[in-house]
Design an enzyme around this catalytic site. Structure first.
Site, PDB file in Angstrom:
ATOM      1  N   CYS A  75       0.860  -1.182   0.000  1.00 48.50           N
ATOM      2  CA  CYS A  75       0.000   0.000   0.000  1.00 48.50           C
ATOM      3  C   CYS A  75       0.898   1.234   0.000  1.00 48.50           C
ATOM      4  O   CYS A  75       1.683   1.422   0.937  1.00 48.50           O
ATOM      5  CB  CYS A  75      -0.892  -0.023   1.241  1.00 48.50           C
ATOM      6  SG  CYS A  75      -1.889   1.475   1.486  1.00 48.50           S
ATOM      7  N   CYS A 189      -0.552   3.692  -6.486  1.00 48.58           N
ATOM      8  CA  CYS A 189      -1.475   2.991  -5.606  1.00 48.58           C
ATOM      9  C   CYS A 189      -1.542   1.570  -6.131  1.00 48.58           C
ATOM     10  O   CYS A 189      -1.737   1.360  -7.338  1.00 48.58           O
ATOM     11  CB  CYS A 189      -2.859   3.642  -5.626  1.00 48.58           C
ATOM     12  SG  CYS A 189      -4.129   2.705  -4.728  1.00 48.58           S
TER      13      CYS A 189
END
Length: 264
Positions: A75, A189
Site C-alpha cells: 500500500c 497505488c
C-alpha cells in the site's frame, strides 16, 4: 524440514493483490496471508495521524497471530506515511511500496510524468523527495483519485466500470498545465495495476509504471536461502470487517490462491 512461516501482505483493500501476483510467480510455494483492512478502507481519505496510529497496531496483531517471516506493506499510502514506525515496531523484515518515480523518470522522453495515487499519497513530502531526487529535470504532475480505488475493487467483484470514468481520471492529469506532453504515469497505488488495461485504453501511448515487480524481486532477495513447502498451502485472506462486499471477492481471491477467509 520446510519452513511454513508465511509471507504477510497488508493493504487497506485488495490493491495489494497486484503485488502478491508477481511475488507468487517468483516464490510459487510460499505460504501466504493477505490482510485487508476493510474496516479502515479507504486509506486515501484518512488523515496521516489516523494511518500512522492504525497500521502499526493492526500489523502487531497480525504478526502475533500468523508469525510471518516477512511483512509486505502493499500500500503506497501506508508506506509513505507509516513505514518507519512500522519497521521500528516489528522485529522482522518489512518491505514497503513507494511511488515508482525513478523508473518513470528514466523512461520519459518528454520529461513530463504524472503521479496517479490516492489523495493521501500524492500530497506526501515523501513524494516531493522522490521527485526532487529522481525527476528534478521533469515536470511532475499529480492527481489523487479515491474513485479509481473504488473502480479497482469493483472490477474484482465483476463490475468492469465505465470507460468514461477512466478517461476523466486520466484527463485530470493530462489536462493540467504541461500535461499534454506527458508520456509516463506512475501508478502510485497498488489498486491501480488491477485496472491497468482500462487506464491504458484511456491513455494510449502513455507508459504506465508501477513497482510491483520490483517489490517481488525484493521479497525473493530477502528470503533467498530459506526453505519453503514443496507445494503451496491454501492461502489465507483476512478482512478486518466482513460483509457482502468481501463475499463478492471470494472468486477473485481464489484466483490468487487465497482459499481460506479469516477475520480479525
Amino acid at each position: 524440514m520446510a519452513d511454513t512461516r508465511p509471507l504477510l501482505f497488508f493493504d487497506s483493500g485488495v490493491g495489494g493483490l497486484s503485488v502478491l501476483g508477481p511475488a507468487r510467480a517468483l516464490l510459487p510455494t510460499a505460504p501466504i496471508v493477505y490482510a485487508a483492512d476493510s474496516a479502515g478502507f479507504p486509506y486515501g481519505l484518512k488523515s496521516e495521524s489516523e494511518i500512522a496510529a492504525r497500521v502499526p497496531a493492526l500489523l502487531g496483531r497480525l504478526v502475533e497471530r500468523y508469525r510471518p517471516r516477512l511483512v509486505v506493506i502493499a500500500c503506497n499510502t501506508a508506506s509513505t506515511i507509516a513505514l518507519p514506525v512500522i519497521r521500528a515496531a516489528l522485529d522482522l523484515p518489512v518491505v514497503g511500496t513507494v511511488p515508482a518515480i525513478k523508473p518513470a523518470a528514466l523512461a520519459s522522453k518528454s520529461r513530463v510524468i504524472g503521479v496517479l495515487g490516492t489523495d493521501a499519497t500524492v500530497r506526501q513530502p515523501y513524494v516531493d523527495r522522490l521527485a526532487a531526487e529522481f525527476a528534478a529535470d521533469c515536470t511532475v504532475l499529480r492527481h489523487g483519485s479515491a474513485r479509481l480505488v473504488e473502480l479497482a475493487e469493483a472490477k474484482l467483484r465483476g463490475d468492469a466500470g465505465d470507460p468514461k470514468e477512466y478517461a476523466a481520471i486520466i484527463t485530470a492529469l493530462t489536462g493540467q498545465p504541461g500535461g499534454a506532453g506527458m508520456d509516463a504515469i506512475v501508478l502510485a497505488c497498488t489498486h491501480f495495476r488491477l485496472v491497468e488495461d482500462e487506464l491504458a485504453r484511456a491513455a494510449p501511448g502513455v507508459l504506465l509504471v508501477d513497482g510491483a515487480d520490483g517489490i517481488a524481486r525484493r521479497i525473493a532477495y530477502l528470503t533467498q536461502g530459506q526453505t519453503w513447502p514443496e507445494a503451496p498451502p491454501p492461502g489465507i485472506a483476512l478482512f478486518t470487517r466482513r460483509d457482502a462486499g468481501q463475499e463478492a471477492l471470494i472468486p477473485a481471491l481464489a484466483g490468487f490462491g487465497l482459499e481460506r477467509i479469516d477475520a480479525l
